[in-house]
Design a protein around this motif. Structure first.
Motif, mmCIF file in Angstrom:
data_model
loop_
_atom_site.group_PDB
_atom_site.id
_atom_site.type_symbol
_atom_site.label_atom_id
_atom_site.label_comp_id
_atom_site.label_asym_id
_atom_site.label_seq_id
_atom_site.Cartn_x
_atom_site.Cartn_y
_atom_site.Cartn_z
ATOM 1 N N PRO A 112 1.862 5.240 -7.752
ATOM 2 C CA PRO A 112 0.576 4.585 -8.130
ATOM 3 C C PRO A 112 0.500 3.956 -9.493
ATOM 4 O O PRO A 112 -0.509 2.915 -9.711
ATOM 5 C CB PRO A 112 -0.508 5.840 -8.540
ATOM 6 C CG PRO A 112 0.286 7.048 -7.906
ATOM 7 C CD PRO A 112 1.470 6.769 -8.040
ATOM 8 N N ASP A 123 1.597 -2.077 -10.350
ATOM 9 C CA ASP A 123 0.286 -3.016 -10.248
ATOM 10 C C ASP A 123 0.675 -4.168 -8.958
ATOM 11 O O ASP A 123 1.552 -4.725 -9.247
ATOM 12 C CB ASP A 123 0.180 -3.729 -11.544
ATOM 13 C CG ASP A 123 -0.991 -4.560 -11.419
ATOM 14 O OD1 ASP A 123 -1.843 -4.665 -10.390
ATOM 15 O OD2 ASP A 123 -1.073 -5.532 -12.266
ATOM 16 N N PRO A 124 -0.177 -3.908 -8.061
ATOM 17 C CA PRO A 124 -0.031 -4.832 -6.881
ATOM 18 C C PRO A 124 0.149 -6.462 -7.346
ATOM 19 O O PRO A 124 0.982 -6.967 -6.702
ATOM 20 C CB PRO A 124 -0.862 -4.594 -5.795
ATOM 21 C CG PRO A 124 -1.297 -3.293 -6.104
ATOM 22 C CD PRO A 124 -1.305 -3.084 -7.703
ATOM 23 N N VAL A 147 2.488 1.680 -3.565
ATOM 24 C CA VAL A 147 1.653 2.123 -4.407
ATOM 25 C C VAL A 147 1.156 3.677 -4.288
ATOM 26 O O VAL A 147 0.867 4.293 -5.043
ATOM 27 C CB VAL A 147 0.494 1.091 -4.512
ATOM 28 C CG1 VAL A 147 -0.736 1.686 -5.473
ATOM 29 C CG2 VAL A 147 0.667 -0.150 -5.034
ATOM 30 N N ASP A 149 1.042 -1.365 0.055
ATOM 31 C CA ASP A 149 -0.312 -0.018 -0.039
ATOM 32 C C ASP A 149 0.851 1.292 -0.055
ATOM 33 O O ASP A 149 0.669 2.070 -0.800
ATOM 34 C CB ASP A 149 -0.797 -0.020 1.241
ATOM 35 C CG ASP A 149 -2.081 -0.843 1.194
ATOM 36 O OD1 ASP A 149 -2.238 -1.403 -0.048
ATOM 37 O OD2 ASP A 149 -2.778 -1.149 2.253
#
Lengths: 217, 85
Positions: free
Chosen positions: B19, B22-23, B15, B12
């Motif tokens: 942003p 992509d997790p 990201v 988290d």
């Protein structure tokens, strides 16, 4: 974004008679000073080497005002303050160089805070119009890892750009002995309509003097 | 905090700084600078975000310990358990 950069850079290379001067300098004193200063501070209170470079450029621009201003209608207009442009790579591609307005009135901590804010807003697409048009000199830094030198393209109507390579560990002569030191190569791109090699060399020397005495930045 | 929670917290924070990551496709061994393209300002913001979320103060000398997900999770768990920060 790419198209806007392409237009500005094409204009710069067509209209500005660029010339380039480089100097490689020992930044171990700055690195050591920074490590000691950052130790024991929470992340929000820490400085990056990049902030020292930006601060050194601001002070060098004040010392050699012919590098700081705009060229318009066949004349150089020196700026009264220093709005230092900071080149920021955008994730996903592209580059913007918003200005830290009034950087000459900021101390080192203020410069660092201003840079963090600029980078964050640049990445979020929330820059102000004045930040895109009122820069008076620009710094483009290759960061902590990567190529060791860069001769950059001036952002019109500015008249100088300072390209700072990634720090490299090199054998260096200090007080007659060869020792490993972190060094950076600083390249100033300047407009030959406004300045010459002698003045650009004076700017580089002023920058080197500032970065050698980080406690005074 | 469990290993799963710590992984989620780290991802988290990462990201939040970048942003576009992509997790789902984040690899255990992806290096935050060499592979994911974080610069020194991004790394500082990641460390600040982890400090805010976990109360763990990561000194600069330990930045290599959070360079990948595989390294960061055990490091942060150990730092949390020792009551650091």
């Amino acid at each position: 974004m790419r198209r806007a950069i392409a237009a500005a850079m094409t204009r710069a290379k067509r209209e500005i008679p660029h010339f380039y001067l480089s100097s490689t300098m020992d930044v171990q004193p700055a690195r050591d000073w920074l490590d000691a200063r950052n130790a024991g501070r929470p992340p929000d209170g820490r400085l990056l080497l990049g902030a020292l470079f930006v601060r050194a450029v601001v002070l060098a621009a004040q010392a050699v005002p012919v590098m700081n201003g705009h060229y318009r209608d066949d004349a150089f207009l020196p700026a009264s303050g220093v709005n230092v442009g900071v080149a920021v790579a955008l994730r996903g591609g592209g580059l913007v160089a918003p200005a830290l307005i009034g950087a000459d009135r900021m101390d080192l901590a203020g410069t660092m805070a201003g840079m963090r804010d600029l980078v964050m807003r640049a990445r979020a697409g929330r820059l102000r119009g004045s930040e895109m048009s009122e820069g008076t000199i620009t710094v483009s830094s290759l960061g902590e890892t990567g190529a060791e030198a860069m001769a950059g393209v001036i952002f019109p109507p500015q008249v100088a750009l300072v390209g700072i390579g990634a720090p490299q560990l090199r054998p260096w002569v200090v007080a007659g002995a060869i020792v490993p030191r972190q060094v950076v190569t600083v390249t100033v791109s300047a407009d030959h309509r406004v300045s010459d090699g002698r003045l650009a060399a004076r700017f580089l020397a002023a920058f080197a003097q500032q970065i050698a005495t980080p406690e005074d930045l | 905090m469990t290993e799963t929670d710590m992984r989620r917290t780290f991802i988290d924070a990462l990201v939040g700084v970048a942003p576009d990551i992509d997790p789902e496709s984040l690899g255990e061994g992806d290096h935050i600078q060499r592979d994911l393209g974080l610069d020194s300002m991004d790394v500082l913001n990641l460390v600040a975000a982890l400090h805010d979320r976990l109360g763990i103060d990561i000194p600069e000398a330990d930045y290599p310990q959070i360079a990948t997900l595989a390294l960061a999770v055990p490091y942060l768990q150990a730092a949390g358990a020792s009551g650091q920060g």
